[in-house]
Design a protein around this motif. Structure first.
Motif, PDB file in Angstrom:
ATOM      1  N   LYS A   1     -13.020  -0.846  -7.109  1.00 56.07           N
ATOM      2  CA  LYS A   1     -12.379  -2.163  -7.237  1.00 56.07           C
ATOM      3  C   LYS A   1     -10.852  -2.051  -7.305  1.00 56.07           C
ATOM      4  N   ASP A   2     -10.352  -0.937  -7.826  1.00 61.92           N
ATOM      5  CA  ASP A   2      -8.908  -0.766  -7.976  1.00 61.92           C
ATOM      6  C   ASP A   2      -8.182  -0.687  -6.635  1.00 61.92           C
ATOM      7  N   VAL A   3      -8.834  -0.136  -5.641  1.00 61.62           N
ATOM      8  CA  VAL A   3      -8.195   0.021  -4.332  1.00 61.62           C
ATOM      9  C   VAL A   3      -7.838  -1.352  -3.765  1.00 61.62           C
ATOM     10  N   ALA A   4      -8.736  -2.286  -3.860  1.00 66.48           N
ATOM     11  CA  ALA A   4      -8.462  -3.640  -3.365  1.00 66.48           C
ATOM     12  C   ALA A   4      -7.524  -4.391  -4.310  1.00 66.48           C
ATOM     13  N   ASN A   5      -7.763  -4.272  -5.617  1.00 68.13           N
ATOM     14  CA  ASN A   5      -6.972  -5.017  -6.597  1.00 68.13           C
ATOM     15  C   ASN A   5      -5.526  -4.540  -6.698  1.00 68.13           C
ATOM     16  N   HIS A   6      -5.281  -3.267  -6.390  1.00 71.68           N
ATOM     17  CA  HIS A   6      -3.943  -2.692  -6.549  1.00 71.68           C
ATOM     18  C   HIS A   6      -3.415  -2.097  -5.249  1.00 71.68           C
ATOM     19  N   GLU A   7      -3.854  -2.651  -4.126  1.00 75.79           N
ATOM     20  CA  GLU A   7      -3.460  -2.122  -2.819  1.00 75.79           C
ATOM     21  C   GLU A   7      -1.936  -2.059  -2.654  1.00 75.79           C
ATOM     22  N   LYS A   8      -1.253  -3.100  -3.041  1.00 82.26           N
ATOM     23  CA  LYS A   8       0.207  -3.144  -2.881  1.00 82.26           C
ATOM     24  C   LYS A   8       0.878  -2.030  -3.692  1.00 82.26           C
ATOM     25  N   LEU A   9       0.453  -1.828  -4.921  1.00 83.50           N
ATOM     26  CA  LEU A   9       1.005  -0.778  -5.769  1.00 83.50           C
ATOM     27  C   LEU A   9       0.712   0.606  -5.191  1.00 83.50           C
ATOM     28  N   ILE A  10      -0.505   0.822  -4.736  1.00 79.68           N
ATOM     29  CA  ILE A  10      -0.890   2.119  -4.162  1.00 79.68           C
ATOM     30  C   ILE A  10      -0.041   2.415  -2.929  1.00 79.68           C
ATOM     31  N   ARG A  11       0.121   1.433  -2.075  1.00 77.65           N
ATOM     32  CA  ARG A  11       0.969   1.611  -0.883  1.00 77.65           C
ATOM     33  C   ARG A  11       2.413   1.916  -1.266  1.00 77.65           C
ATOM     34  N   ASP A  12       2.924   1.201  -2.263  1.00 78.60           N
ATOM     35  CA  ASP A  12       4.298   1.415  -2.718  1.00 78.60           C
ATOM     36  C   ASP A  12       4.475   2.847  -3.240  1.00 78.60           C
ATOM     37  N   LEU A  13       3.542   3.313  -4.041  1.00 82.04           N
ATOM     38  CA  LEU A  13       3.629   4.673  -4.576  1.00 82.04           C
ATOM     39  C   LEU A  13       3.559   5.721  -3.463  1.00 82.04           C
ATOM     40  N   MET A  14       2.709   5.463  -2.475  1.00 81.65           N
ATOM     41  CA  MET A  14       2.607   6.404  -1.352  1.00 81.65           C
ATOM     42  C   MET A  14       3.910   6.436  -0.555  1.00 81.65           C
ATOM     43  N   LYS A  15       4.516   5.268  -0.325  1.00 77.33           N
ATOM     44  CA  LYS A  15       5.792   5.219   0.406  1.00 77.33           C
ATOM     45  C   LYS A  15       6.891   5.948  -0.365  1.00 77.33           C
ATOM     46  N   ARG A  16       6.926   5.742  -1.676  1.00 74.75           N
ATOM     47  CA  ARG A  16       7.922   6.415  -2.501  1.00 74.75           C
ATOM     48  C   ARG A  16       7.719   7.935  -2.450  1.00 74.75           C
ATOM     49  N   ALA A  17       6.470   8.363  -2.561  1.00 84.35           N
ATOM     50  CA  ALA A  17       6.172   9.802  -2.535  1.00 84.35           C
ATOM     51  C   ALA A  17       6.485  10.402  -1.175  1.00 84.35           C
ATOM     52  N   TYR A  18       6.180   9.679  -0.100  1.00 85.61           N
ATOM     53  CA  TYR A  18       6.450  10.183   1.243  1.00 85.61           C
ATOM     54  C   TYR A  18       7.944  10.300   1.474  1.00 85.61           C
ATOM     55  N   GLY A  19       8.697   9.359   0.960  1.00 86.10           N
ATOM     56  CA  GLY A  19      10.155   9.391   1.105  1.00 86.10           C
ATOM     57  C   GLY A  19      10.777  10.604   0.451  1.00 86.10           C
ATOM     58  N   GLY A  20      10.121  11.119  -0.584  1.00 83.24           N
ATOM     59  CA  GLY A  20      10.638  12.290  -1.274  1.00 83.24           C
ATOM     60  C   GLY A  20      10.066  13.585  -0.744  1.00 83.24           C
ATOM     61  N   ALA A  21       9.109  13.493   0.215  1.00 84.36           N
ATOM     62  CA  ALA A  21       8.456  14.696   0.754  1.00 84.36           C
ATOM     63  C   ALA A  21       9.279  15.265   1.896  1.00 84.36           C
ATOM     64  N   GLU A  22       9.163  16.569   2.060  1.00 83.76           N
ATOM     65  CA  GLU A  22       9.820  17.201   3.212  1.00 83.76           C
ATOM     66  C   GLU A  22       9.044  16.838   4.454  1.00 83.76           C
ATOM     67  N   GLU A  23       9.759  16.507   5.513  1.00 83.28           N
ATOM     68  CA  GLU A  23       9.093  16.130   6.766  1.00 83.28           C
ATOM     69  C   GLU A  23       9.247  17.230   7.775  1.00 83.28           C
TER      70      GLU A  23
ATOM     71  N   PRO B   1       0.487  21.093   6.373  1.00 84.22           N
ATOM     72  CA  PRO B   1       0.231  20.349   5.133  1.00 84.22           C
ATOM     73  C   PRO B   1       1.473  19.586   4.665  1.00 84.22           C
ATOM     74  N   ASN B   2       1.251  18.354   4.248  1.00 83.52           N
ATOM     75  CA  ASN B   2       2.303  17.507   3.697  1.00 83.52           C
ATOM     76  C   ASN B   2       1.676  16.736   2.541  1.00 83.52           C
ATOM     77  N   ASN B   3       1.488  17.431   1.444  1.00 84.95           N
ATOM     78  CA  ASN B   3       0.754  16.866   0.317  1.00 84.95           C
ATOM     79  C   ASN B   3       1.639  16.075  -0.636  1.00 84.95           C
ATOM     80  N   PHE B   4       2.287  15.044  -0.091  1.00 86.69           N
ATOM     81  CA  PHE B   4       3.077  14.157  -0.931  1.00 86.69           C
ATOM     82  C   PHE B   4       2.157  13.330  -1.821  1.00 86.69           C
ATOM     83  N   VAL B   5       0.896  13.282  -1.459  1.00 87.27           N
ATOM     84  CA  VAL B   5      -0.139  12.663  -2.282  1.00 87.27           C
ATOM     85  C   VAL B   5      -1.425  13.452  -2.045  1.00 87.27           C
TER      86      VAL B   5
END
Length: 89
Positions: free
Chosen positions: A67-89, A14-18
């Motif tokens: 509708k939010d997934v398409a309208n805010h795709e860039k923001l969602i991806r950015d938040l996921m990248k930020r969260a993954y960067g802070g997650a233990e790998e 499990p790697n529940n960064f999101v």
């Protein structure tokens, strides 16, 4: 069987960064990020539906409709990248 959340895993670990919590009519998207003015400003400026920050688990709680997934795709991806960067790998 009730599904409380959908988590992520890598190589079976499990790697529940999101986590994703399916609800009737929407999906709650919860990236694990420290609360910060920078992230809060990104969310506020986007107009996306942000719920109260979960300090216990260190997660932003964001209500996404289809509708939010398409309208805010860039923001969602950015938040996921930020969260993954802070997650233990």
């Amino acid at each position: 069987m009730r599904i409380f959340y959908i988590g992520l895993a890598k190589d079976g670990v499990p790697n529940n960064f999101v986590v994703f919590r399916p609800k009737k009519g929407y999906l709650r998207f919860e990236p694990r990020l420290e609360s910060s003015d920078e992230v809060q400003k990104l969310l506020d400026d986007s107009g996306i539906d942000v719920m109260e920050y979960d300090a216990r688990w260190g997660r932003y709680r964001i209500r996404l409709e289809k509708k939010d997934v398409a309208n805010h795709e860039k923001l969602i991806r950015d938040l996921m990248k930020r969260a993954y960067g802070g997650a233990e790998e």
